[in-house]
Motif scaffolding. Structure first.
Motif, short mmCIF file in Angstrom:
data_model
loop_
_atom_site.label_atom_id
_atom_site.label_comp_id
_atom_site.label_asym_id
_atom_site.label_seq_id
_atom_site.Cartn_x
_atom_site.Cartn_y
_atom_site.Cartn_z
N LEU A 90 16.99 -47.99 47.79
CA LEU A 90 17.15 -47.02 48.88
C LEU A 90 18.01 -47.61 49.99
N TYR A 108 16.68 -39.49 55.99
CA TYR A 108 15.74 -39.57 54.87
C TYR A 108 15.99 -38.46 53.88
N ASP A 109 15.55 -38.70 52.67
CA ASP A 109 15.65 -37.65 51.66
C ASP A 109 14.33 -36.91 51.59
N THR A 115 18.19 -42.70 51.37
CA THR A 115 19.08 -42.21 50.34
C THR A 115 19.00 -43.10 49.10
N GLU A 117 20.28 -44.97 46.10
CA GLU A 117 21.57 -45.50 45.67
C GLU A 117 21.56 -45.94 44.21
#
Length: 312
Positions: A90, A108-109, A115, A117
């Protein structure tokens, strides 16, 4: 003479025995008759060959050799999968500071993390919360600190409950593409993997890969040991010797997951695959780091943090 007269009358009244039956003499079959009989026999043989064979009786559930093998694989997965973890790399992206000097909040997701990666796999090493994976799965955690990377580990406890914990990188070995994470979890909630040996492996024996290819958690693929003693490149440009080659499918996200044998013992760490150029699809030539190499490296990573070659 008077005594013989009744006996003579009985003999005269008995019917004579029937004449013996004679088998009628038949003439030998003609050539045309023989040809007709041969043609009839040939037609019967052709009909028998053309007719489908009888279908075997369907095996009842739990019976038959195939069902036994299938049940074994199911139990193998059920026993080994709780030891396999899903790892997400992340990236926390902070916005620039405003004029008031306040730092912006990270982006933030939907999962409440940063996010995503990259993703990978790993397996529980011990009840202290150590997780073994590939170095290239968590390499950004060992970066220069210019980016705020963190790692989220998704686990499953012995009761089947899934949860996630933040993983801390405590050691890595770039020469063998290995890394160890640490999660803070009660030991009784973890199910360490059964560690086997890669010594004595034979080409042709069955093996199974469990991981999270393309983000699909706890995926099982099956195959055989296709080759032994292979050489594959490591992240630092060196050569990893003694790698296990398998045709069990390994794709992006499988890296770091276990390769197990028919007894559920880990015999390798899934690491690399050759792909068809431009397709991204595995060609069936996949590689795992032998577990005997892992056993030599991981204890040093847990105690010292990195290998000697990486410390100097």
């Amino acid at each position: 003479m008077a005594l013989l007269q009744p006996l003579l009358r009985l003999l005269l009244l008995r019917p004579p025995p029937p004449p013996p039956q004679r088998t009628p003499h038949l003439p030998p079959p003609s050539a045309s008759t023989r040809r007709v009989a041969a043609a009839s026999a040939a037609a019967l043989l052709l009909l028998a060959a053309a007719s489908p064979p009888p279908r075997p009786a369907r095996a009842e559930p739990g019976g038959g050799e195939d069902d036994v093998d299938e049940t074994h694989v199911v139990r193998l997965f059920e026993g080994a999968s709780p030891s396999v973890v899903f790892i997400k790399d992340l990236l926390v992206v902070a916005q620039p500071r405003g004029r008031d000097g306040r730092g912006a909040q990270p982006v933030y997701d939907e999962e409440g993390g940063a996010t995503v990666e990259g993703t990978g796999s790993g397996f529980v090493w011990d009840s202290s919360g150590h997780i073994v994976t590939n170095y290239h799965v968590v390499a950004k955690l060992a970066g220069d600190g210019s980016e705020s990377h963190r790692c989220k580990v998704f686990l499953e406890d012995s009761s089947g409950t899934s949860y996630s914990k933040e993983g801390r990188l405590i050691g890595y070995d770039t020469a063998h593409d290995l890394a160890v994470l640490k999660v803070d979890v009660d030991g009784d909630k973890l199910r360490p993997a059964l560690i086997g040996t890669s010594r004595g492996l034979r080409v042709g024996q069955s093996c199974f890969a469990i991981g999270n290819p393309l983000g699909y958690e706890h995926t099982l693929t099956t195959g055989v040991v296709s080759g032994l003693g292979r050489e594959i490149p490591s992240p630092d440009g060196r050569v990893i010797r003694g790698a296990i080659q398998t045709d069990a499918a390994i794709n992006a996200g499988n890296s770091g997951g276990p390769l197990i044998d028919s007894y559920g013992h880990v015999i390798g760490v899934n690491t690399a695959t050759f792909t068809r150029k431009g397709s991204g699809i595995s060609s069936g030539v996949n590689f795992a780091i032998p577990i005997d190499t892992v056993v030599q490296s991981v204890p040093n990573l847990i105690v010292y943090g990195t290998t000697v070659s990486n410390r100097f």
